[in-house]
Design an enzyme around this catalytic site. Structure first.
Site, PDB file in Angstrom:
ATOM      1  N   LYS A  18       0.830  -1.215   0.000  1.00 16.24           N
ATOM      2  CA  LYS A  18       0.000   0.000   0.000  1.00 16.24           C
ATOM      3  C   LYS A  18       0.866   1.268   0.000  1.00 16.24           C
ATOM      4  CE  LYS A  18      -2.117  -1.258   3.857  1.00 16.24           C
ATOM      5  NZ  LYS A  18      -1.549  -2.602   4.099  1.00 16.24           N
ATOM      6  N   ARG A  94     -10.767  -0.114   8.240  1.00 16.89           N
ATOM      7  CA  ARG A  94     -10.424  -1.520   8.479  1.00 16.89           C
ATOM      8  C   ARG A  94     -11.553  -2.271   9.160  1.00 16.89           C
ATOM      9  NH1 ARG A  94      -4.085  -2.325   8.654  1.00 16.89           N
ATOM     10  NH2 ARG A  94      -3.520  -0.226   8.075  1.00 16.89           N
ATOM     11  N   ARG A 129      11.605  -5.134   5.239  1.00 12.22           N
ATOM     12  CA  ARG A 129      11.295  -3.708   5.044  1.00 12.22           C
ATOM     13  C   ARG A 129      12.185  -2.805   5.898  1.00 12.22           C
ATOM     14  NH1 ARG A 129       5.387  -1.644   5.490  1.00 12.22           N
ATOM     15  NH2 ARG A 129       5.428  -3.017   7.283  1.00 12.22           N
ATOM     16  N   ARG A 158      10.454  -0.752  11.578  1.00 11.34           N
ATOM     17  CA  ARG A 158       9.265  -0.483  12.390  1.00 11.34           C
ATOM     18  C   ARG A 158       9.172  -1.453  13.562  1.00 11.34           C
ATOM     19  NH1 ARG A 158       4.113   0.113   8.546  1.00 11.34           N
ATOM     20  NH2 ARG A 158       3.270  -1.417   9.999  1.00 11.34           N
ATOM     21  N   ARG A 169      -0.891  -9.239  12.776  1.00 13.53           N
ATOM     22  CA  ARG A 169      -1.537  -8.221  11.932  1.00 13.53           C
ATOM     23  C   ARG A 169      -2.328  -8.879  10.813  1.00 13.53           C
ATOM     24  NH1 ARG A 169       3.934  -5.403  10.908  1.00 13.53           N
ATOM     25  NH2 ARG A 169       2.993  -4.488   9.058  1.00 13.53           N
TER      26      ARG A 169
HETATM   27  P1  AP5 Z   1       4.724  -1.482   1.938  1.00 16.28           P
HETATM   28  O1  AP5 Z   1       4.421  -0.680   0.736  1.00 16.28           O
HETATM   29  O2  AP5 Z   1       5.395  -0.809   3.086  1.00 16.28           O
HETATM   30  O3  AP5 Z   1       3.400  -2.265   2.420  1.00 16.28           O
HETATM   31  P2  AP5 Z   1       2.082  -1.779   3.166  1.00 16.28           P
HETATM   32  O4  AP5 Z   1       0.940  -2.470   2.544  1.00 16.28           O
HETATM   33  O5  AP5 Z   1       2.051  -0.280   3.246  1.00 16.28           O
HETATM   34  O6  AP5 Z   1       2.373  -2.446   4.582  1.00 16.28           O
HETATM   35  P3  AP5 Z   1       2.128  -2.023   6.064  1.00 16.28           P
HETATM   36  O7  AP5 Z   1       2.912  -3.021   6.873  1.00 16.28           O
HETATM   37  O8  AP5 Z   1       2.450  -0.580   6.286  1.00 16.28           O
HETATM   38  O9  AP5 Z   1       0.634  -2.280   6.266  1.00 16.28           O
HETATM   39  P4  AP5 Z   1      -0.089  -2.534   7.591  1.00 16.28           P
HETATM   40  O10 AP5 Z   1      -1.492  -2.454   7.174  1.00 16.28           O
HETATM   41  O11 AP5 Z   1       0.330  -3.761   8.296  1.00 16.28           O
HETATM   42  O12 AP5 Z   1       0.470  -1.366   8.532  1.00 16.28           O
HETATM   43  P5  AP5 Z   1      -0.084   0.088   8.907  1.00 16.28           P
HETATM   44  O13 AP5 Z   1       1.058   0.965   9.117  1.00 16.28           O
HETATM   45  O14 AP5 Z   1      -1.138   0.502   7.958  1.00 16.28           O
HETATM   46  O15 AP5 Z   1       5.606  -2.735   1.459  1.00 16.28           O
HETATM   47  C1  AP5 Z   1       6.095  -3.674   2.386  1.00 16.28           C
HETATM   48  C2  AP5 Z   1       7.511  -4.120   1.963  1.00 16.28           C
HETATM   49  O16 AP5 Z   1       7.438  -4.826   0.723  1.00 16.28           O
HETATM   50  C3  AP5 Z   1       8.472  -2.959   1.725  1.00 16.28           C
HETATM   51  O17 AP5 Z   1       9.757  -3.324   2.160  1.00 16.28           O
HETATM   52  C4  AP5 Z   1       8.454  -2.754   0.205  1.00 16.28           C
HETATM   53  O18 AP5 Z   1       9.679  -2.247  -0.273  1.00 16.28           O
HETATM   54  C5  AP5 Z   1       8.200  -4.171  -0.283  1.00 16.28           C
HETATM   55  N1  AP5 Z   1       7.394  -4.185  -1.514  1.00 16.28           N
HETATM   56  C6  AP5 Z   1       6.325  -3.398  -1.814  1.00 16.28           C
HETATM   57  N2  AP5 Z   1       5.827  -3.696  -3.022  1.00 16.28           N
HETATM   58  C7  AP5 Z   1       6.603  -4.719  -3.505  1.00 16.28           C
HETATM   59  C8  AP5 Z   1       6.584  -5.483  -4.721  1.00 16.28           C
HETATM   60  N3  AP5 Z   1       5.654  -5.258  -5.671  1.00 16.28           N
HETATM   61  N4  AP5 Z   1       7.503  -6.450  -4.862  1.00 16.28           N
HETATM   62  C9  AP5 Z   1       8.437  -6.694  -3.897  1.00 16.28           C
HETATM   63  N5  AP5 Z   1       8.507  -6.004  -2.736  1.00 16.28           N
HETATM   64  C10 AP5 Z   1       7.602  -5.024  -2.547  1.00 16.28           C
HETATM   65  O19 AP5 Z   1      -0.782  -0.230  10.302  1.00 16.28           O
HETATM   66  C11 AP5 Z   1      -0.005  -0.578  11.419  1.00 16.28           C
HETATM   67  C12 AP5 Z   1      -0.894  -0.814  12.636  1.00 16.28           C
HETATM   68  O20 AP5 Z   1      -1.597   0.404  12.956  1.00 16.28           O
HETATM   69  C13 AP5 Z   1      -2.001  -1.865  12.472  1.00 16.28           C
HETATM   70  O21 AP5 Z   1      -1.507  -3.146  12.766  1.00 16.28           O
HETATM   71  C14 AP5 Z   1      -3.040  -1.379  13.490  1.00 16.28           C
HETATM   72  O22 AP5 Z   1      -2.665  -1.763  14.793  1.00 16.28           O
HETATM   73  C15 AP5 Z   1      -2.912   0.127  13.387  1.00 16.28           C
HETATM   74  N6  AP5 Z   1      -3.862   0.699  12.420  1.00 16.28           N
HETATM   75  C16 AP5 Z   1      -3.584   1.198  11.179  1.00 16.28           C
HETATM   76  N7  AP5 Z   1      -4.711   1.626  10.565  1.00 16.28           N
HETATM   77  C17 AP5 Z   1      -5.728   1.407  11.435  1.00 16.28           C
HETATM   78  C18 AP5 Z   1      -7.140   1.603  11.379  1.00 16.28           C
HETATM   79  N8  AP5 Z   1      -7.748   2.117  10.297  1.00 16.28           N
HETATM   80  N9  AP5 Z   1      -7.883   1.230  12.458  1.00 16.28           N
HETATM   81  C19 AP5 Z   1      -7.305   0.712  13.569  1.00 16.28           C
HETATM   82  N10 AP5 Z   1      -5.981   0.478  13.675  1.00 16.28           N
HETATM   83  C20 AP5 Z   1      -5.186   0.821  12.630  1.00 16.28           C
END
Ligand code: AP5
Length: 222
Positions: A18, A94, A129, A158, A169
């Protein structure tokens, strides 16, 4: 007549790409990237009570309570830059309650993008990552390595990017995903996320250009 700015939501499992795609989309389309996870990490960094509470949930890979998340996202969407340039909302909603709350405030996306990636490759993406604290750019030790030694030396990880926490997660994601998807059925596009980041972006870019073109040729449908 000038078209209203684009409003997009992007969804997908942890590490489905994402944030990576949001970098590419904002570069080309000039939308304001609003990441629920980034807003929460900023809240933690500020040392606030909400931040402390949020971290407890994030450590367990669980959803942070709506009382914290909903207003935080709503406030960011209401800022002038988002209203003027359009927005790209990442990692929200979510749950169906989060979707309903946003709708109640009058925020409706034009498009809901879902990144589909098989579970077995997500963990490798999480563990490899790294983030550049200076530019905010997302790297991967194997798939997107840093360009210079200087960047490599300052990369950070992170606190929830361990295999164990990523599995929690993922479990949370799997429990909630169908509820959220069912609310945006009519505007959803599914993207194959198990390809290079450039190939993934090409699929999204094609869908966005088509959508903009359609809007321009049928302004009365708005
Ligand atoms: P990356 O682009 O960083 O992936 P991402 O989908 O953004 O992953 P996140 O881990 O940030 O998502 P998440 O939903 O777990 O975490 P969030 O911060 O939203 O890519 C990942 C890796 O892969 C990178 O190293 C990249 O280089 C590599 N990559 C990317 N594309 C690639 C490709 N095509 N090929 C190869 N490699 C590739 O949430 C964190 C926490 O916050 C949650 O667990 C929850 O506790 C809380 N939270 C967040 N939003 C909410 C909400 N709405 N409500 C309640 N709690 C929430």
């Amino acid at each position: 007549a000038e078209q209203p700015p684009l409003k997009i939501m992007i969804s997908g499992a942890p590490a489905s790409g994402k944030g990576t795609q949001c970098e590419l989309i904002t570069q080309k389309y000039g939308l304001v990237h609003i990441s629920a996870g980034d807003l929460l990490r900023a809240e933690i960094a500020s040392g606030s009570e909400n931040g402390k509470l949020a971290k407890e949930y994030m450590e367990k890979g669980q959803l942070v309570p709506d009382e914290i998340v909903v207003m935080m996202v709503k406030d960011r969407l209401s800022q002038t830059d988002s209203e003027k340039n359009g927005w790209l909302l990442d990692g929200y909603p979510r749950s169906s309650s989060q979707a309903t709350a946003l709708k109640g405030f009058g925020f409706q996306p034009d498009l809901f993008i879902v990144l589909e990636v098989p579970e077995d490759i997500l963990i490798e993406r999480v563990v490899g990552r790294r983030l550049d604290p200076v530019t905010g750019k997302i790297y991967h030790l194997k798939y997107s390595p840093p360009e210079t030694e200087e960047i490599a030396a300052r990369l950070t990880q992170r606190f929830d990017d361990t295999e164990e926490k990523a599995k929690l997660r993922l479990k949370t994601h799997n429990q909630n995903v169908s509820d959220v998807l069912s609310m945006y059925d009519d505007i959803t596009i599914k993207i194959k996320g198990n390809r290079s980041k450039e190939e993934v972006f090409t699929q999204i870019d094609t869908a966005l250009s088509q959508m903009l073109q359609q809007r321009n040729t049928s302004p009365s449908s708005l």
